[in-house]
Design a protein around this motif. Sequence first.
Motif, PDB file in Angstrom:
ATOM      1  N   LYS A  73       0.828  -1.211   0.000  1.00  0.00           N
ATOM      2  CA  LYS A  73       0.000   0.000   0.000  1.00  0.00           C
ATOM      3  C   LYS A  73       0.863   1.262   0.000  1.00  0.00           C
ATOM      4  CE  LYS A  73      -3.918  -2.172   2.349  1.00  0.00           C
ATOM      5  NZ  LYS A  73      -4.752  -2.211   3.583  1.00  0.00           N
ATOM      6  N   VAL A  74       1.936   1.259   0.801  1.00  0.00           N
ATOM      7  CA  VAL A  74       2.840   2.414   0.812  1.00  0.00           C
ATOM      8  C   VAL A  74       3.495   2.591  -0.555  1.00  0.00           C
ATOM      9  CG1 VAL A  74       4.945   3.344   1.848  1.00  0.00           C
ATOM     10  CG2 VAL A  74       3.231   2.231   3.282  1.00  0.00           C
ATOM     11  N   LEU A  75       3.915   1.483  -1.156  1.00  0.00           N
ATOM     12  CA  LEU A  75       4.542   1.550  -2.478  1.00  0.00           C
ATOM     13  C   LEU A  75       3.575   2.108  -3.512  1.00  0.00           C
ATOM     14  CD1 LEU A  75       6.838   0.893  -4.452  1.00  0.00           C
ATOM     15  CD2 LEU A  75       5.945  -1.452  -4.568  1.00  0.00           C
ATOM     16  N   GLY A  76       2.335   1.635  -3.488  1.00  0.00           N
ATOM     17  CA  GLY A  76       1.350   2.124  -4.449  1.00  0.00           C
ATOM     18  C   GLY A  76       1.007   3.595  -4.234  1.00  0.00           C
ATOM     19  N   THR A  77       0.905   4.002  -2.960  1.00  0.00           N
ATOM     20  CA  THR A  77       0.549   5.400  -2.667  1.00  0.00           C
ATOM     21  C   THR A  77       1.629   6.365  -3.143  1.00  0.00           C
ATOM     22  OG1 THR A  77      -0.741   4.688  -0.740  1.00  0.00           O
ATOM     23  CG2 THR A  77      -0.062   7.002  -0.836  1.00  0.00           C
ATOM     24  N   TYR A  78       2.887   6.084  -2.829  1.00  0.00           N
ATOM     25  CA  TYR A  78       3.968   7.000  -3.216  1.00  0.00           C
ATOM     26  C   TYR A  78       4.250   6.928  -4.717  1.00  0.00           C
ATOM     27  CZ  TYR A  78       5.277   9.014   1.218  1.00  0.00           C
ATOM     28  OH  TYR A  78       5.282   9.777   2.366  1.00  0.00           O
ATOM     29  N   THR A  79       4.000   5.790  -5.334  1.00  0.00           N
ATOM     30  CA  THR A  79       4.138   5.721  -6.790  1.00  0.00           C
ATOM     31  C   THR A  79       3.092   6.606  -7.468  1.00  0.00           C
ATOM     32  OG1 THR A  79       5.001   3.476  -6.638  1.00  0.00           O
ATOM     33  CG2 THR A  79       4.151   4.164  -8.772  1.00  0.00           C
ATOM     34  N   GLY A  80       1.853   6.544  -6.968  1.00  0.00           N
ATOM     35  CA  GLY A  80       0.799   7.400  -7.522  1.00  0.00           C
ATOM     36  C   GLY A  80       1.080   8.875  -7.280  1.00  0.00           C
ATOM     37  N   ALA A  81       1.601   9.218  -6.093  1.00  0.00           N
ATOM     38  CA  ALA A  81       1.900  10.617  -5.790  1.00  0.00           C
ATOM     39  C   ALA A  81       3.012  11.143  -6.691  1.00  0.00           C
ATOM     40  CB  ALA A  81       2.294  10.753  -4.320  1.00  0.00           C
ATOM     41  N   SER A  82       4.051  10.326  -6.904  1.00  0.00           N
ATOM     42  CA  SER A  82       5.135  10.744  -7.793  1.00  0.00           C
ATOM     43  C   SER A  82       4.637  10.913  -9.226  1.00  0.00           C
ATOM     44  CB  SER A  82       6.279   9.729  -7.733  1.00  0.00           C
ATOM     45  OG  SER A  82       7.331  10.088  -8.598  1.00  0.00           O
ATOM     46  N   LEU A  83       3.745  10.033  -9.646  1.00  0.00           N
ATOM     47  CA  LEU A  83       3.194  10.134 -10.995  1.00  0.00           C
ATOM     48  C   LEU A  83       2.375  11.420 -11.158  1.00  0.00           C
ATOM     49  CD1 LEU A  83       2.590   8.931 -13.783  1.00  0.00           C
ATOM     50  CD2 LEU A  83       0.690   7.665 -12.735  1.00  0.00           C
ATOM     51  N   VAL A  84       1.578  11.759 -10.160  1.00  0.00           N
ATOM     52  CA  VAL A  84       0.766  12.975 -10.240  1.00  0.00           C
ATOM     53  C   VAL A  84       1.653  14.219 -10.304  1.00  0.00           C
ATOM     54  CG1 VAL A  84      -0.873  14.410  -8.973  1.00  0.00           C
ATOM     55  CG2 VAL A  84      -1.236  11.942  -9.133  1.00  0.00           C
ATOM     56  N   LEU A 118      -0.674  17.687  -1.317  1.00  0.00           N
ATOM     57  CA  LEU A 118       0.014  16.441  -1.659  1.00  0.00           C
ATOM     58  C   LEU A 118       1.527  16.615  -1.626  1.00  0.00           C
ATOM     59  CD1 LEU A 118      -0.015  13.531  -2.740  1.00  0.00           C
ATOM     60  CD2 LEU A 118      -0.181  14.493  -5.052  1.00  0.00           C
ATOM     61  N   ALA A 119       2.030  17.686  -2.216  1.00  0.00           N
ATOM     62  CA  ALA A 119       3.472  17.881  -2.290  1.00  0.00           C
ATOM     63  C   ALA A 119       4.081  18.132  -0.923  1.00  0.00           C
ATOM     64  CB  ALA A 119       3.787  19.057  -3.240  1.00  0.00           C
ATOM     65  N   THR A 120       3.383  18.829  -0.060  1.00  0.00           N
ATOM     66  CA  THR A 120       3.950  19.138   1.259  1.00  0.00           C
ATOM     67  C   THR A 120       3.783  18.003   2.276  1.00  0.00           C
ATOM     68  OG1 THR A 120       1.848  20.223   1.815  1.00  0.00           O
ATOM     69  CG2 THR A 120       3.638  21.617   0.972  1.00  0.00           C
ATOM     70  N   SER A 121       2.816  17.122   2.040  1.00  0.00           N
ATOM     71  CA  SER A 121       2.596  16.029   3.002  1.00  0.00           C
ATOM     72  C   SER A 121       3.469  14.809   2.718  1.00  0.00           C
ATOM     73  CB  SER A 121       1.130  15.608   2.980  1.00  0.00           C
ATOM     74  OG  SER A 121       0.773  15.112   1.693  1.00  0.00           O
ATOM     75  N   LEU A 122       4.065  14.713   1.536  1.00  0.00           N
ATOM     76  CA  LEU A 122       4.887  13.537   1.221  1.00  0.00           C
ATOM     77  C   LEU A 122       6.123  13.418   2.111  1.00  0.00           C
ATOM     78  CD1 LEU A 122       4.670  13.407  -2.689  1.00  0.00           C
ATOM     79  CD2 LEU A 122       3.539  11.927  -1.012  1.00  0.00           C
ATOM     80  N   PRO A 123       6.831  14.490   2.450  1.00  0.00           N
ATOM     81  CA  PRO A 123       7.974  14.322   3.364  1.00  0.00           C
ATOM     82  C   PRO A 123       7.573  13.811   4.748  1.00  0.00           C
ATOM     83  CG  PRO A 123       8.162  16.381   2.158  1.00  0.00           C
ATOM     84  CD  PRO A 123       6.790  15.857   1.880  1.00  0.00           C
ATOM     85  N   VAL A 124       6.459  14.340   5.268  1.00  0.00           N
ATOM     86  CA  VAL A 124       6.008  13.864   6.588  1.00  0.00           C
ATOM     87  C   VAL A 124       5.617  12.387   6.514  1.00  0.00           C
ATOM     88  CG1 VAL A 124       4.347  14.239   8.441  1.00  0.00           C
ATOM     89  CG2 VAL A 124       5.234  16.196   7.145  1.00  0.00           C
ATOM     90  N   GLY A 125       4.925  12.009   5.436  1.00  0.00           N
ATOM     91  CA  GLY A 125       4.565  10.592   5.274  1.00  0.00           C
ATOM     92  C   GLY A 125       5.774   9.702   5.119  1.00  0.00           C
ATOM     93  N   SER A 126       6.832  10.205   4.492  1.00  0.00           N
ATOM     94  CA  SER A 126       8.048   9.397   4.346  1.00  0.00           C
ATOM     95  C   SER A 126       8.676   9.098   5.698  1.00  0.00           C
ATOM     96  CB  SER A 126       9.050  10.140   3.456  1.00  0.00           C
ATOM     97  OG  SER A 126       8.548  10.290   2.145  1.00  0.00           O
TER      98      SER A 126
END
Length: 301
Positions: A73-84, A118-126
């Motif tokens: 699920k983490v892999l799919g979520t960050y792959t989709g975010a990077s694609l967007v 989305l762009a600002t929340s990705l570092p916190v999620g990482s």
Amino acid sequence: MNRKGRILLVLALVAVVGMAFRVSWNALRDIAGAVGADGTAAMLYPFVVDGLMALALVATLVLVGRDRSFALKVLGTYTGASLVLNYVHGLVPELHGRGVDWGRLADWDPANWALVLLATSLPVGSIYFGSDLVAKVLHHRPAPIPTEGANAEESTNTEMIRSTADQPQSAPAPVVVTRLTVPDPAPVTLGKSTLPGKPLPALTPPTKPVPVESGTPRPIPAESTRPRRATGRVPEAAKSTRPKRTPEQLLAEARAATADWPDAQITAEGIRRTVHTSPANARTLRDTILAERAAAAEAVA
């Protein structure tokens, strides 16, 4: 595939992933600069997104069960975010030269707010998801895979500790049973009958053949080398106080006890319990009493 082929495959994969990261790194760096990151943060931002994708991919290869599902699920979520984010970078030419205003990734406000979030929340999620995945990988204990040598050793140990009763053995030879005839004991005379011409039968226990297994040695009691000590005389209190009865006395007691019994009730077991004698004597007394009653009935007739 041999070892050399595997090494070449891994090297090719690393090269492809490295080139793809370089392409994505350019877009993610421009996105980070558009949402307010400085030069250093913008250069590290692609590692936050695409680096967590690589970590989640490794975790899916190690973990099992629910932990593996979480890593997918983490892999799919960050792959989709990077694609967007890469897609937005391609749609907004101003991002290439950083000519766009800070915090402006789309003309439509709701879309712009969603992209900035989305762009600002990705570092916190990482930070959160990366720490969780690393903890799961470190605490994972894979099941041991038994090797051929271990199985052979375990089988050998099992064979050695197995009891003798469990060992395979051939079927025993058939036992031949023969009959051994025991000689008749000397007859015990009960005495003369009181009826004329009717002698009293002798008390002779029945003789039965005793089966003996052929080829099987009979047990012989071991002789003790210790001298037997004298037991002394039996005390008078231990001796039976009841005097031994003669055959005539037994017959008299049986006649008196069965005087009012019908013929059907006169049995050896009933006489034995009444006069307290042996089964052989009881059968003899039964036959004698029945014979006397039959003779008396004939005399009356």
